[in-house]
Design a protein around this motif. Structure first.
Motif, mmCIF file in Angstrom:
data_model
loop_
_atom_site.group_PDB
_atom_site.id
_atom_site.type_symbol
_atom_site.label_atom_id
_atom_site.label_comp_id
_atom_site.label_asym_id
_atom_site.label_seq_id
_atom_site.Cartn_x
_atom_site.Cartn_y
_atom_site.Cartn_z
ATOM 1 N N HIS A 68 5.444 -24.204 -1.096
ATOM 2 C CA HIS A 68 5.391 -24.181 0.363
ATOM 3 C C HIS A 68 5.091 -22.751 0.795
ATOM 4 N N ARG A 69 4.247 -22.585 1.851
ATOM 5 C CA ARG A 69 3.747 -21.240 2.101
ATOM 6 C C ARG A 69 3.336 -21.034 3.557
ATOM 7 N N SER A 70 3.510 -19.792 4.024
ATOM 8 C CA SER A 70 2.814 -19.299 5.215
ATOM 9 C C SER A 70 2.221 -17.941 4.874
ATOM 10 N N TYR A 71 1.245 -17.517 5.679
ATOM 11 C CA TYR A 71 0.478 -16.314 5.340
ATOM 12 C C TYR A 71 0.012 -15.629 6.610
ATOM 13 N N CYS A 72 -0.133 -14.331 6.539
ATOM 14 C CA CYS A 72 -0.819 -13.604 7.591
ATOM 15 C C CYS A 72 -1.429 -12.347 6.980
ATOM 16 N N GLU A 73 -2.458 -11.848 7.634
ATOM 17 C CA GLU A 73 -3.043 -10.594 7.209
ATOM 18 C C GLU A 73 -3.382 -9.770 8.437
ATOM 19 N N GLY A 74 -3.333 -8.466 8.249
ATOM 20 C CA GLY A 74 -3.608 -7.572 9.355
ATOM 21 C C GLY A 74 -4.249 -6.295 8.855
ATOM 22 N N VAL A 75 -4.729 -5.498 9.779
ATOM 23 C CA VAL A 75 -5.408 -4.252 9.449
ATOM 24 C C VAL A 75 -4.500 -3.075 9.772
ATOM 25 N N TRP A 76 -4.197 -2.294 8.724
ATOM 26 C CA TRP A 76 -3.412 -1.073 8.878
ATOM 27 C C TRP A 76 -4.353 0.080 9.165
ATOM 28 N N SER A 77 -3.991 0.914 10.152
ATOM 29 C CA SER A 77 -4.774 2.090 10.513
ATOM 30 C C SER A 77 -3.930 3.339 10.328
ATOM 31 N N ARG A 78 -4.488 4.304 9.585
ATOM 32 C CA ARG A 78 -3.764 5.566 9.424
ATOM 33 C C ARG A 78 -3.663 6.310 10.757
ATOM 34 N N GLU A 79 -4.686 6.181 11.577
ATOM 35 C CA GLU A 79 -4.712 6.901 12.847
ATOM 36 C C GLU A 79 -3.564 6.494 13.754
ATOM 37 N N THR A 80 -3.297 5.200 13.829
ATOM 38 C CA THR A 80 -2.244 4.711 14.728
ATOM 39 C C THR A 80 -0.945 4.410 14.001
ATOM 40 N N GLU A 81 -0.996 4.355 12.651
ATOM 41 C CA GLU A 81 0.165 3.988 11.828
ATOM 42 C C GLU A 81 0.730 2.643 12.261
ATOM 43 N N THR A 82 -0.158 1.703 12.514
ATOM 44 C CA THR A 82 0.240 0.348 12.907
ATOM 45 C C THR A 82 -0.537 -0.680 12.099
ATOM 46 N N ILE A 83 -0.003 -1.895 12.093
ATOM 47 C CA ILE A 83 -0.736 -3.042 11.567
ATOM 48 C C ILE A 83 -1.009 -3.985 12.729
ATOM 49 N N HIS A 84 -2.264 -4.372 12.892
ATOM 50 C CA HIS A 84 -2.637 -5.362 13.893
ATOM 51 C C HIS A 84 -2.878 -6.684 13.175
ATOM 52 N N TRP A 85 -1.982 -7.631 13.395
ATOM 53 C CA TRP A 85 -2.028 -8.912 12.694
ATOM 54 C C TRP A 85 -3.074 -9.827 13.305
ATOM 55 N N GLU A 145 -2.927 7.732 1.479
ATOM 56 C CA GLU A 145 -3.398 9.100 1.336
ATOM 57 C C GLU A 145 -4.921 9.181 1.162
ATOM 58 N N HIS A 146 -5.551 8.055 0.896
ATOM 59 C CA HIS A 146 -6.982 8.055 0.565
ATOM 60 C C HIS A 146 -7.844 7.196 1.474
ATOM 61 N N TYR A 147 -7.218 6.306 2.226
ATOM 62 C CA TYR A 147 -7.986 5.391 3.069
ATOM 63 C C TYR A 147 -7.479 5.434 4.507
ATOM 64 N N SER A 148 -8.409 5.234 5.434
ATOM 65 C CA SER A 148 -8.043 5.212 6.850
ATOM 66 C C SER A 148 -7.669 3.819 7.327
ATOM 67 N N ARG A 149 -8.213 2.787 6.655
ATOM 68 C CA ARG A 149 -7.952 1.413 7.066
ATOM 69 C C ARG A 149 -7.743 0.556 5.824
ATOM 70 N N LEU A 150 -6.715 -0.293 5.866
ATOM 71 C CA LEU A 150 -6.389 -1.186 4.772
ATOM 72 C C LEU A 150 -6.145 -2.587 5.315
ATOM 73 N N LEU A 151 -6.513 -3.592 4.521
ATOM 74 C CA LEU A 151 -6.121 -4.963 4.818
ATOM 75 C C LEU A 151 -4.790 -5.226 4.135
ATOM 76 N N CYS A 152 -3.808 -5.646 4.905
ATOM 77 C CA CYS A 152 -2.477 -5.975 4.375
ATOM 78 C C CYS A 152 -2.258 -7.481 4.484
ATOM 79 N N GLY A 153 -2.020 -8.128 3.357
ATOM 80 C CA GLY A 153 -1.728 -9.557 3.339
ATOM 81 C C GLY A 153 -0.269 -9.799 3.014
ATOM 82 N N VAL A 154 0.342 -10.768 3.701
ATOM 83 C CA VAL A 154 1.755 -11.101 3.483
ATOM 84 C C VAL A 154 1.896 -12.612 3.323
ATOM 85 N N HIS A 155 2.435 -13.033 2.189
ATOM 86 C CA HIS A 155 2.734 -14.445 1.942
ATOM 87 C C HIS A 155 4.250 -14.626 1.901
#
Length: 272
Positions: A68-85, A145-155
């Motif tokens: 059984h599962r739920s999922y979401c992914e969002g974009v992490w930004s180093r500039e804002t230090e936030t994740i937008h889901w 430390e190396h990227y400005s934007r990352l995709l973060c996935g959470v299951h």
């Protein structure tokens, strides 16, 4: 929506994280537990809440029964230090789904298929405990430390075994995930056998357990709440054996949170 995933951490906590990160770099994986996470009282309450919320997760229709599962992914930004889901796609039954894709080289069972999962609720995404786990896991990878934007996935995945009906992961073999780093945190485990993690060199991806020499395998079990591990996908492959229900129990459960990180651009820092 977005929220700040960087929080002030005590010096002892940062030292512990540095030790785990060193193990990850040397071995391709590292284990840690609730003590290393230094939970607040409210985060401990969040853990109890997640156990309850996981009971209402829908069946993952991709694969065999029991998952059984739920999922979401969002974009992490180093500039804002936030994740937008991501908001996902509304369905006729008023649920919201998120697309998930893995290539066939990483997912021999459903590779190339766009799997659709229930979007994780904002109630879960807003929990301080999830904030803590994402911050901690990201700090171990060094990717911020190396990227400005990352995709973060959470299951959030609940493996539910019934008598004579084990619950299996997909793919049910040694595999790599395709995301550079993935962390797994145990939320709950009761009335089950199995669910042990097996680590092997990456050349054994897509092999069954019996095909890998025993001396090439490192095995460990997540047993207590927030027993955890993180893997470097390029350095190892991994397998989790099926979860089976204990004798005389009517149901057995293993629930985890899985968090992964993928760059959305090339590194913005040159190799030194």
């Amino acid at each position: 929506m977005g929220w700040n995933i960087f929080i002030n951490a005590p010096n002892s906590y940062r030292l512990t994280a540095a030790h785990i990160r060193n193990s990850l770099q040397q071995q391709g994986f590292a284990t840690f537990n609730a003590t290393d996470l230094d939970l607040s009282d409210s985060e401990k309450i969040d853990l109890i809440s997640l156990c309850e919320l996981s009971k209402s997760l829908p069946l993952d229709r991709f694969g065999e029964d029991g998952r059984h599962r739920s999922y979401c992914e969002g974009v992490w930004s180093r500039e804002t230090e936030t994740i937008h889901w991501k908001t996902g796609y509304p369905q006729p039954d008023d649920s919201i789904e998120i697309d998930y894709h893995q290539g066939s080289e990483y997912q021999p069972e459903f590779g190339g298929v766009v799997r659709k999962f229930l979007r994780m609720s904002d109630e879960i995404l807003n929990k301080g405990l999830l904030n803590k786990l994402i911050w901690h896991d990201l700090s171990l990878t060094g990717m911020a430390e190396h990227y400005s934007r990352l995709l973060c996935g959470v299951h959030l995945i609940r493996m539910q075994a019934l008598p004579g009906k084990p619950a299996k992961i997909t793919p049910n073999c040694f595999h790599r995930d395709g995301q550079p780093f993935t962390a797994v945190h145990l939320i709950e485990r009761y009335n089950v056998e199995g669910g042990a993690t097996h680590i092997a060199p990456p050349s054994y991806a897509n092999c069954q357990l019996e095909e890998v020499p025993a001396h090439e395998i490192t095995r460990f079990l997540l047993n207590d709440p927030l027993d955890s591990y993180i893997i470097d996908d390029a350095a190892i492959c991994h397998y989790i054996n099926p979860v089976t229900c204990d004798e005389n129990a009517s149901v057995g459960v293993r629930t985890i949170i899985l968090i992964d990180f993928t760059p959305l651009e090339q590194s913005d820092r040159r190799s030194q």
